[in-house]
Design an enzyme around this catalytic site. Structure first.
Site: not given
Ligand code: PMT
Length: 397
Positions: A206, A275, A285, A319, A333, A337
């Site tokens: 990602n 995800d 490879k 986030f 979310k 969560k």
């Molecule tokens: O690192 P930078 O370049 O500064 O950018 C920061 C950022 C944009 C990456 C950051 O601010 C941000 O938004 N991070 C969350 C990215 C995201 O895509 O989150 P999500 O919508 O996929 O997931 C929601 C939450 O669940 C997140 O807190 C994530 O850490 C958590 N998660 C997601 C998937 C997973 N399998 N396990 C998790 O714990």
């Protein structure tokens, strides 16, 4: 962040003296009052007028002849911090010996607050044992030394001696002056991307530079917390005073996070966790063929969902990086969560999201409240986030 603070910038006579103008300007933008003290040698390199224009105040150039008598005593009693930028071998030597031939060194003796020295000079001078011993003496007395960088120097040589960048000095100043309102708290912060390998040379990932998560970890450290930072691969320097755990995959991140979860008071999942991961990891490879390649993906565990279902005393923050219906997705979310707070990150907006030094976020609370923050430096976003976490903690009591 430095509103209401008074920070004296002492400028000594080195070729890097002109960089002090940038530091003074940034401190002013941060809200600080910035008296500037120039040594005689500094005035050979940069005119007082530059600093007068930047601060709107007279510059202090000597012990005598100014508008106020005893400037070293008034500056010492009214100021929160003194930074010497750049600090020559001469001022470092005088300070180490307790000599006070001019206003800056006299002020240094009279000042009881935190002092930061930023040495800058030719690398042979910097490596000289006498200079190094003087620096150690200053450190032993509790002064903060921000070491110079290695690189091309004004004299044309290459080596250690380049003045530390303004951003590093600003971060140190903010850290020193930050309230220690998270003293005794254990923070667990995640940052950066995960990498899910398909074969020894390929992976899916990602976008995430780690800047947002690292800024949160540094802000929590500055405010007195013990911080564990679980980080995917980034090019960022490991922050000092933080326990850093490097991981690659979502499964590794899960393991690291779970092993520190019970001991944590605040958990902030800023990482961009993949995800999915390839269902099969090829040991060799994968060779290019003539046909299309179909890769099957399997679901990674959702770490936050798992934390949310086990949470006890922890404040849990997630986030949500979204491109559309940002608030709706963030609220969903937060519920799914079992979070206390989610940071809605509209990554389509200018100055927001991945890689940039700034972010534009909204804070969505469990009770439905929403606080929208303007575009700001990620370090300031981190501090605003910590402010609301402190409020949540205090309301819990
Ligand atoms: O690192 P930078 O370049 O500064 O950018 C920061 C950022 C944009 C990456 C950051 O601010 C941000 O938004 N991070 C969350 C990215 C995201 O895509 O989150 P999500 O919508 O996929 O997931 C929601 C939450 O669940 C997140 O807190 C994530 O850490 C958590 N998660 C997601 C998937 C997973 N399998 N396990 C998790 O714990």
């Amino acid at each position: 962040m430095l509103n209401g603070r008074k920070i004296v910038v002492g400028v000594t006579g080195g070729i890097a003296a002109y960089k002090a103008a940038e530091l003074v300007s940034r401190l002013r933008q941060d809200g600080a009052a910035v008296p500037v003290v120039l040594t005689d040698a500094a005035q050979e390199f940069i005119r007082p007028l530059v600093f007068e224009a930047l601060t709107g105040q007279d510059v202090f150039t000597g012990l005598f002849g100014g508008r106020k008598p005893l400037p070293h005593i008034t500056l010492a009693s009214e100021s929160d911090l003194l930074v010497i930028y750049p600090a020559t071998a001469n001022v470092i030597g005088q300070a180490a010996c307790g000599l006070a031939p001019d206003l800056l060194t006299t002020l240094l003796l009279a000042f009881k607050g935190p002092v930061i020295f930023c040495p800058a000079m030719n690398s042979k001078m910097y490596e000289n044992p006498a200079l190094q011993e003087n620096i150690r003496r200053l450190e032993d007395r509790g002064y903060i030394i921000i070491s110079p960088e290695t690189g091309r120097l004004a004299c044309g040589e290459t080596g250690a001696g380049r003045l530390a960048p303004v951003t590093t000095v600003l971060e140190t100043i903010r850290g020193v002056l930050a309230p220690k309102d998270f003293k005794g708290f254990n923070f667990l912060v995640t940052a950066g991307p995960t990498r899910e390998h398909l074969d020894p040379v390929r992976y899916i990932t990602n976008r995430s530079s780690g800047k947002m998560g690292y800024a949160i970890a540094r802000a929590a450290r500055d405010r007195g917390a013990r911080v564990v930072l679980v980080s995917g691969p980034t090019s960022l320097e490991k922050p000092a005073g933080i326990s850093c755990i490097d991981i690659n995959t979502a499964l590794e991140m899960r393991e690291a996070v779970l092993s520190h979860f019970d001991a944590s008071d605040v958990v902030i999942m800023c990482a961009a966790v993949s995800d999915y991961r390839p269902a099969d990891l090829s040991t060799h490879k994968i060779k290019k063929g003539n046909a299309e390649l179909t890769v099957k993906f399997t679901l990674n565990p959702d770490i936050l969902v798992e934390l949310g279902s086990h949470k006890r005393q922890q404040i849990l923050v997630g986030f949500a990086a979204e491109t559309e219906k940002v608030l709706d997705h963030a609220r969903t979310k937060l519920q799914a969560k079992n979070l206390d707070l989610i940071v809605a990150n509209d990554i389509g907006r200018k100055g927001a999201g991945f890689e940039s030094d700034t972010n534009v976020v909204g804070l969505v609370f469990r009770d439905g409240r929403f606080i929208e923050l303007p575009m700001m430096d990620k370090f300031l976003v981190a501090h605003r986030l910590l402010d609301v976490i402190l409020d949540l903690r205090q309301n819990d009591k």
